[in-house]
Write an enzyme that holds these catalytic residues in place. Structure first.
Site, PDB file in Angstrom:
ATOM      1  N   CYS A  77      -3.784   1.699  -8.909  1.00 24.16           N
ATOM      2  CA  CYS A  77      -4.055   1.899 -10.399  1.00 24.16           C
ATOM      3  C   CYS A  77      -5.529   2.291 -10.595  1.00 24.16           C
ATOM      4  O   CYS A  77      -6.456   1.640  -9.734  1.00 24.16           O
ATOM      5  CB  CYS A  77      -4.406  -0.180 -10.091  1.00 24.16           C
ATOM      6  SG  CYS A  77      -5.141  -1.228 -10.997  1.00 24.16           S
ATOM      7  N   CYS A  80      -8.767  -0.584 -10.966  1.00 23.59           N
ATOM      8  CA  CYS A  80      -8.850  -1.360 -10.361  1.00 23.59           C
ATOM      9  C   CYS A  80      -9.874  -0.451  -9.441  1.00 23.59           C
ATOM     10  O   CYS A  80     -11.183  -1.171  -9.027  1.00 23.59           O
ATOM     11  CB  CYS A  80      -7.564  -0.917  -9.464  1.00 23.59           C
ATOM     12  SG  CYS A  80      -6.395  -2.316  -9.516  1.00 23.59           S
TER      13      CYS A  80
END
Length: 321
Positions: A77, A80
């Site tokens: 991600c 993230c």
């Protein structure tokens, strides 16, 4: 993924999580470290990696002593990778006001599903065993700080949960050079104790307040003040009349509060806490607030480390949310 605000008042309805939230002990590792060093956990413990096996101890139990912010993330991600380091930096800057728990969703699918996470990064909080959605996506730092401030304030005001500050040496040389005052209050504390023993409750209350005006974190003065104020409230009460009034008028909030004070003085701690939790559950507005505030005051009398306080805080969270 664009940031999407989540209501602070919404609660994920997870029966299993709520049941586990009734854990009565602090996280064993944090307790052992505090006992060994006589201080709060080091800054490194403000960021922890948590899996399904450690969820109850590292998050649910820990949330009874400090707000826990959960960062759901994954290696693949990209947002993230932006949000994670920012949250870690903020955990250090807030210096113990919250703990950051990082959960890898690829390795912990059950937690990912239980929290109803729709996309990552997603950030939740757990306070007194209760999960609260905060925001989703790589939100701006200013927005994150605002959410964290609201969370910390709510944890303190609603449940009396305040994270312990980290070692001043780890917060910078400036703070390390200005430790909390200690020593000069010995005479005042002794005078307060003597006044309390002699029945001079007004004098004891004032002496403890004098200490706290200069040293608000003085644990001995906080405990002494809570005890003195409780004794002052009940000294002129007729126990039989108070208990009859509470039994005859279950809807009279002030009568229930007076009865709870007497319960605590009589050593019936669970009865006092349970009475006020029940009042909070079935009231609203000023009545609910009065019962909640008195319950937090009684927590101070017993001491926040007591398992009965931990259990009552969890019960309070369940009826408030």
């Amino acid at each position: 993924m664009q940031p999407r605000n989540m209501s602070m008042s919404g609660v994920v309805d997870l029966a299993a999580v709520k049941a586990a939230g009734e854990a009565k002990q602090k996280a064993e590792q944090a307790r052992a470290e505090a006992a060994r060093t006589g201080r709060a956990p080091a800054a490194g413990r403000l960021v922890i990696n948590v899996d399904e096996a450690g969820f109850q101890q590292e998050i649910l139990q820990r949330s009874t002593e400090v707000p826990v912010v959960i960062d759901f993330w994954a290696e693949w991600c990209e947002p993230c990778k932006q949000l994670g380091p920012l949250l870690e930096r903020l955990a250090g800057e807030y210096a113990g006001k919250f703990v950051l728990a990082k959960i890898d969703v690829d390795q912990n699918q059950a937690l990912f599903q239980q929290f109803g996470v729709q996309g990552i990064p997603a950030v939740f909080a757990v306070v007194a065993g209760q999960p609260i959605p905060l925001f989703q996506g790589a939100a701006p730092e200013a927005q994150i700080r605002q959410v964290l401030d609201q969370l910390i304030q709510a944890a303190e005001q609603q449940f009396g949960i305040v994270g312990a500050p980290v070692d001043p040496a780890e917060q910078g040389a400036a703070e390390a050079e200005a430790p909390a005052p200690a020593g000069p209050y010995d005479a005042l504390l002794e005078a307060a104790t003597q006044a309390l023993d002699s029945g001079d409750l007004g004098g004891a209350i004032q002496a403890y307040k004098n200490v706290l005006s200069d040293d608000p974190a003085n644990a001995e003065a906080k405990l002494g003040l809570a005890q003195a104020e409780l004794l002052h409230r009940v000294q002129d009460l007729d126990p039989q009349a108070v208990r009859k009034e509470a039994a005859d008028s279950p809807g009279d909030v002030q009568a229930q509060i007076r009865a709870a004070d007497l319960d605590l003085v009589g050593g019936h701690v669970e009865d006092a806490f349970g009475r006020l939790v029940d009042v909070v559950k079935r009231t609203a507005g000023d009545d609910r607030e009065a019962a909640r505030v008195r319950l937090l005051e009684l927590f101070e009398v017993i001491g926040t480390d007591d398992p009965r306080v931990v259990s009552a805080r969890t019960a309070l969270a369940r009826v408030l949310f």
